[in-house]
Design a protein around this motif. Structure first.
Motif, mmCIF file in Angstrom:
data_model
loop_
_atom_site.group_PDB
_atom_site.id
_atom_site.type_symbol
_atom_site.label_atom_id
_atom_site.label_comp_id
_atom_site.label_asym_id
_atom_site.label_seq_id
_atom_site.Cartn_x
_atom_site.Cartn_y
_atom_site.Cartn_z
ATOM 1 N N GLN A 446 0.844 -1.188 0.000
ATOM 2 C CA GLN A 446 0.000 0.000 0.000
ATOM 3 C C GLN A 446 0.888 1.250 0.000
ATOM 4 O OE1 GLN A 446 -3.549 -1.348 2.927
ATOM 5 N NE2 GLN A 446 -1.540 -1.465 3.847
ATOM 6 N N ALA A 447 0.324 2.371 -0.450
ATOM 7 C CA ALA A 447 1.083 3.622 -0.480
ATOM 8 C C ALA A 447 0.120 4.803 -0.432
ATOM 9 C CB ALA A 447 1.943 3.700 -1.740
ATOM 10 N N GLY A 452 -1.375 17.870 -4.512
ATOM 11 C CA GLY A 452 -2.125 19.116 -4.365
ATOM 12 C C GLY A 452 -2.852 19.155 -3.036
ATOM 13 N N THR A 453 -4.169 19.268 -3.104
ATOM 14 C CA THR A 453 -4.983 19.315 -1.890
ATOM 15 C C THR A 453 -5.587 17.961 -1.552
ATOM 16 O OG1 THR A 453 -6.929 19.966 -3.202
ATOM 17 C CG2 THR A 453 -5.556 21.737 -2.277
ATOM 18 N N SER A 454 -5.089 16.911 -2.223
ATOM 19 C CA SER A 454 -5.614 15.556 -1.998
ATOM 20 C C SER A 454 -4.485 14.598 -1.664
ATOM 21 C CB SER A 454 -6.359 15.055 -3.241
ATOM 22 O OG SER A 454 -7.463 15.876 -3.538
ATOM 23 N N ILE A 455 -4.888 13.486 -1.091
ATOM 24 C CA ILE A 455 -3.947 12.388 -0.874
ATOM 25 C C ILE A 455 -4.389 11.232 -1.771
ATOM 26 C CG2 ILE A 455 -3.139 10.651 0.766
ATOM 27 C CD1 ILE A 455 -3.257 12.751 2.919
ATOM 28 N N ARG A 456 -3.457 10.747 -2.560
ATOM 29 C CA ARG A 456 -3.735 9.600 -3.431
ATOM 30 C C ARG A 456 -3.400 8.330 -2.669
ATOM 31 N NH1 ARG A 456 -0.228 6.730 -7.108
ATOM 32 N NH2 ARG A 456 -1.433 5.546 -8.664
ATOM 33 N N LEU A 457 -4.395 7.495 -2.452
ATOM 34 C CA LEU A 457 -4.224 6.190 -1.824
ATOM 35 C C LEU A 457 -4.145 5.146 -2.928
ATOM 36 C CD1 LEU A 457 -7.117 6.573 0.794
ATOM 37 C CD2 LEU A 457 -4.722 7.227 1.102
ATOM 38 N N ASN A 458 -3.105 4.332 -2.922
ATOM 39 C CA ASN A 458 -3.010 3.297 -3.956
ATOM 40 C C ASN A 458 -2.376 2.036 -3.397
ATOM 41 O OD1 ASN A 458 -0.450 5.033 -4.152
ATOM 42 N ND2 ASN A 458 0.098 3.262 -5.409
ATOM 43 N N LEU A 499 -8.366 11.109 -1.412
ATOM 44 C CA LEU A 499 -8.873 11.550 -0.119
ATOM 45 C C LEU A 499 -8.509 13.017 0.066
ATOM 46 C CD1 LEU A 499 -9.944 10.723 2.817
ATOM 47 C CD2 LEU A 499 -7.527 10.399 3.376
ATOM 48 N N PRO A 500 -9.475 13.881 0.407
ATOM 49 C CA PRO A 500 -9.102 15.281 0.693
ATOM 50 C C PRO A 500 -8.047 15.321 1.793
ATOM 51 C CG PRO A 500 -11.483 15.070 0.547
ATOM 52 C CD PRO A 500 -10.931 13.668 0.529
#
Length: 548
Positions: A446-447, A452-458, A499-500
């Motif tokens: 997971q990472a 920007g103003t978001s968090i990318r969950l992948n 995710l914001p």
């Protein structure tokens, strides 16, 4: 327990002498506890100008140090199968050995007999590796494993011997200042040139002992144009050189081919590995429950002028149900659920590419049942355990070993006896658990990154070996058990979500993969918070500039 039906043999008759042990190799072993007497001699200075004393040796808790403290020694082993007094004042050197065992009160030692021709070998061996196994309540898991291996085709074993050792210490002037019984040890044969010579094999190959080796190319394994190691100290952080012929080009060629996604895996596998040997090593790792063989605790024997790398077993004191040893079971869980299944090895390219082919997975299933049915029956294991108990109990029932047994009750010998009895029942249970957990998807990484103003969950796609569709439940919260501070709880078929960005702080992420039959799996990660271990949970430190 599931009944095992007779199966067609999948382990073909091997012509590889590298993995077919001659029983005569082991006739030198004694079915008793040998008594070793060692006298150490402190040195005034070593090559760094520092005094080396027996105390310095025992204080060497970091095995990565460039300078390894050792002292001169004299070795005698009593009686038949022993090592007679050669009349010399010094015939050996003594130092610590092992990794985590260095941190314990009871140490393991390496005694290396002098290379001088006037100093004879012991059983044609010049190096004694005396292991204390301080974490193993039984003190015989390692010996049991190697004694079992000697009967199993397609994988070599190592000589072992129970030894009681007493050590007398003398200062640099030869004046005695201490003497003590150090209790029971298990000698395990060194995997070096002597190992090859004893078996009548050419001593011109390479034997690599995995220290932190994941079958991926590694800059630490740098070679010059002729295949020589450029920096041995750095190289051996990944692979110890137990035997070194100064040409390691085939090692790096194997790693490059194995990690080339365009390569045909079967072609690569058949070039570099012996299938019967590999299946036997992986099947016995599962059956004996040796989880700690992902990147260490095995070796590879690569004969000179051969492309093949043959697996050799190493270090089983943490196998055979160690995670359920009473003191371990009473504490935090030692392993995540995926580590108790084939998912334990999934992150390694060699194992992943092999297992994701249905025909190879079918071969592993057959190999497991073939080995269990023929070589690892409960009756056979019990007979060996019962024989060890007779030899070991007189030593662990008294100081110094009695004082250091990892026990939780006030009846140490009863607890010790029960643990040995339990071991005999475990191999079939490990077999059944392997088959029962095959339906679950494989674990994944997971990472999280700031965009920007978001968090990318992948996360990586969770491979289902049966080809079932997989969905993911994604959770993010401010507590590792996800009981409060929830920011995300969503089901998706994709492998990423947005995710914001929350306020700066600590958060936790957990992705649960679920196949169409309801079988679940979590990620490789683990987080430890306030002394508690959370499996499949990734800790996120959110800052203004990123996610750590």
């Amino acid at each position: 327990a599931t009944t095992i039906t007779p199966v067609a043999k999948v382990l073909a008759a091997s012509e590889a002498a590298m993995v077919m042990d001659d029983p005569a190799v082991y006739t030198v072993e004694q079915n008793r506890v040998l008594k070793a007497t060692v006298v150490t001699f402190d040195l005034t200075t070593n090559s760094n100008g520092v005094a080396n004393t027996f105390a310095n040796v025992n204080a060497d808790i970091d095995d990565t140090d460039l300078s390894v403290p050792e002292v001169n020694a004299h070795l005698i082993i009593d009686g038949d199968g022993g090592y007679a007094d050669d009349g010399k004042q010094v015939n050996a050197t003594l130092r610590l050995r092992g990794h985590s065992s260095r941190l314990t009160a009871q140490k393991s030692y390496r005694i290396k007999l002098s290379s001088a021709t006037t100093v004879p070998a012991w059983r044609t061996e010049k190096t004694l590796q005396l292991n204390k196994h301080p974490y193993d309540l039984t003190r015989f898991r390692n010996k049991l494993a190697f004694d079992l291996f000697r009967d199993i085709p397609h994988i070599p074993s190592l000589r072992t011997q129970f030894v009681q050792m007493s050590i007398t210490n003398k200062d640099a002037n030869g004046v005695q200042y201490a003497s003590a019984d150090y209790g029971l040890f298990t000698h395990v044969e060194k995997m070096g040139k002597e190992y090859l010579t004893i078996r009548g094999l050419p001593a011109t190959g390479n034997i690599y002992k995995a220290e932190d080796f994941d079958f991926r190319p590694n800059a630490k394994l740098a070679l010059d144009a002729t295949g020589r190691v450029i920096d041995k100290i750095t190289f051996e952080q990944v692979l110890g050189l137990e035997a070194d012929n100064n040409n390691h080009l085939k090692l790096n060629a194997m790693l490059a081919d194995l990690n080339n996604p365009a390569s045909n895996f079967d072609t690569v596998f058949d070039k570099y590995f012996d299938k019967s040997n590999y299946l036997t090593w992986l099947a016995t790792s599962l059956l004996l429950g040796n989880r700690d063989t992902i990147n260490q605790n095995f070796a590879l024997n690569q004969p000179k002028d051969s492309d093949k790398f043959y697996f050799m077993p190493w270090d089983y004191d943490g196998a055979l149900g160690f995670e359920d040893q009473p003191n371990e079971k009473a504490g935090r869980p030692l392993y995540a659920p995926h580590q108790l299944s084939i998912g334990n090895w999934w992150d390694i390219p060699l194992h992943q590419r092999f297992l994701q082919d249905p025909k190879h997975l079918a071969e592993l299933k057959l190999a497991i049942d073939e080995i269990l049915d023929a070589y690892l029956t409960e009756a056979k294991v019990k007979a060996k355990v019962d024989a060890y108990k007779v030899l070991v109990q007189p030593f662990i029932a008294v100081a110094p070993d009695l004082n250091r047994l990892p026990i939780i009750s006030r009846t140490p010998i009863t607890e010790w006896d029960a643990e040995g009895t339990r071991i005999a029942t475990l191999i079939r249970k490990n077999r059944d658990h392997f088959f029962a957990t095959l339906e679950a998807p494989m674990p994944f990484w997971q990472a999280a990154t700031l965009q920007g103003t978001s968090i990318r969950l992948n996360w990586d796609a969770a491979v289902d070996l049966q080809g079932d569709a997989v969905n993911y439940t994604v959770q993010v919260a401010s507590t590792p058990d996800f009981s409060s501070g929830e920011l995300k709880n969503e089901v998706t078929s994709q492998t990423e979500l947005s995710l914001p960005k929350p306020a700066n702080g600590t958060y936790y992420m957990k992705v649960t993969a679920r196949d169409s039959k309801g079988n679940i799996q979590n990620g490789f990660e683990r987080s430890e918070v306030s002394g508690k271990r959370y499996f499949g949970v990734l800790k996120l430190e959110v800052t203004d500039t990123g996610v750590l």
